[in-house]
Design a protein around this motif. Structure first.
Motif: not given
Ligand SMILES: Nc1ncnc2c1ncn2[C@@H]1O[C@H](COP(=O)(O)OP(=O)(O)OP(=O)(O)O)[C@@H](O)[C@H]1O
Length: 308
Positions: A39-41, A45, A60, A110, A158-159, A161
């Motif tokens: 779903l994302g990176k 995480g 998710a 998700a 990006e945060n 949804l």
């Molecule tokens: N519940 C979800 N459903 C769909 N996509 C998601 C969900 N949670 C996260 N994502 C996708 O995954 C991406 C990364 O998630 P997240 O922001 O939690 O990771 P992170 O590593 O903490 O990010 P950052 O680099 O902003 O700290 C998000 O920008 C979003 O596109």
């Protein structure tokens, strides 16, 4: 809101983290979940769509590698998300945190329609009714977080949804940077457009106690992006020419130096942004003041013609 509120939040989170650590389940993902797709990176995480093998529930899964994640940081992000979940504009949690051989992980709702960044058109932004719907919900979520004594600290598309069509339901996610109000920040890693200027210059000072005003600043930047499809600047430092022009406007009221993207905005939208992004944090509007501007147009009628 008193600083005690932040202290209470910090104490409660500490207790939750201790209890969660004691109850952290050991398991390998494939035991209970079928992996469907990524779903994302992010920087920290990796988020995957999984399905619960017995119940077929889509979820998710956020995995944080043990190699680069302290257990405390994982517990912190999980517990903050748990404390905040339940609000209609904050991502729901399943209450499952675990560790595998190589990762820490937790399961949450998700969003199959992805995040706000995926619908912002470069050089355009998003439609004004959708931007206003997002704003209303985002303000609700941020006010709720602030009431808990916490500063979100990561407002960016990006945060956010998307659930439902045309931004009718959006939810905030990623609470890795959220901290109790009053936490002293000594080092800000990576200045981005959303970073409030008082945090862009902390190298030589004692640190800055964080406040809700950081979220107001970031909300202002986000609204600019939604309405124009551009960032207002790259970094909130005086050496950034776009930020320098913004400083001139804030200090003198002279708009001539501002880039043409600002000309796409109505007087009311400019007023809203100038208050959210006051250079002096103590003069910044709280996030809910934005609601007053929802009944005014935010873009001028001929805004598309202004795009070169
Ligand atoms: N519940 C979800 N459903 C769909 N996509 C998601 C969900 N949670 C996260 N994502 C996708 O995954 C991406 C990364 O998630 P997240 O922001 O939690 O990771 P992170 O590593 O903490 O990010 P950052 O680099 O902003 O700290 C998000 O920008 C979003 O596109």
């Amino acid at each position: 809101m008193s600083l005690n509120n932040g202290l209470e939040a910090a104490n409660m989170l500490e207790e939750m983290m201790k209890i969660t650590a004691q109850n952290l389940v050991k398991m390998e993902v494939s035991q209970h979940y079928e992996i469907i797709k990524e779903l994302g990176k992010g920087k920290y995480g990796h988020v995957t769509l999984v399905m619960h093998r017995q119940r077929g529930t889509p979820m998710a899964l956020k995995l944080l590698p043990k190699e680069s994640t302290k257990q405390q940081n994982f517990l912190y992000e999980y517990c903050v998300a748990l404390v905040l979940s339940g609000h209609p504009n904050i991502i729901g949690m399943f209450g499952i945190a675990f560790e595998s051989e190589e990762h820490y992980g937790f399961l949450y709702e998700a969003a199959l329609q992805r995040d706000l960044i995926s619908i912002i058109k470069p050089r355009e932004g998003i439609l004004e009714p959708a931007a206003k719907l997002c704003t209303k919900q985002l303000v609700n979520a941020l006010e709720f977080i602030h009431h808990k004594g916490l500063v979100y600290r990561d407002v960016k598309p990006e945060n956010i949804l998307i659930f439902g069509r045309d931004c009718q339901n959006i939810k905030l996610t990623d609470f890795g940077l959220t901290r109790p109000r009053g936490t002293v920040l000594k080092l800000v890693s990576g200045i981005i457009p959303y970073t409030a200027p008082e945090l862009s210059n902390t190298q030589n000072c004692e640190g800055v106690p964080i406040d809700f005003t950081l979220d107001a600043w970031a909300l202002g930047v986000l609204l600019f992006c939604l309405m124009t499809g551009y960032f207002p600047w790259e970094k909130t430092v005086p050496s950034d020419p776009f930020f320098e022009d913004f400083i001139v406007w804030q200090k003198t009221g002279i708009t001539e130096g501002l880039s043409y993207h600002w000309k796409k905005l109505t007087t009311e939208a400019m007023d809203m942004l100038s208050k959210l992004m006051s250079l002096n944090p103590s003069e910044r509007s709280p996030v809910n003041k934005v609601l007053r501007y929802l009944d005014y147009p935010w873009r001028v009628a001929n805004w598309r013609a202004l795009e070169k």
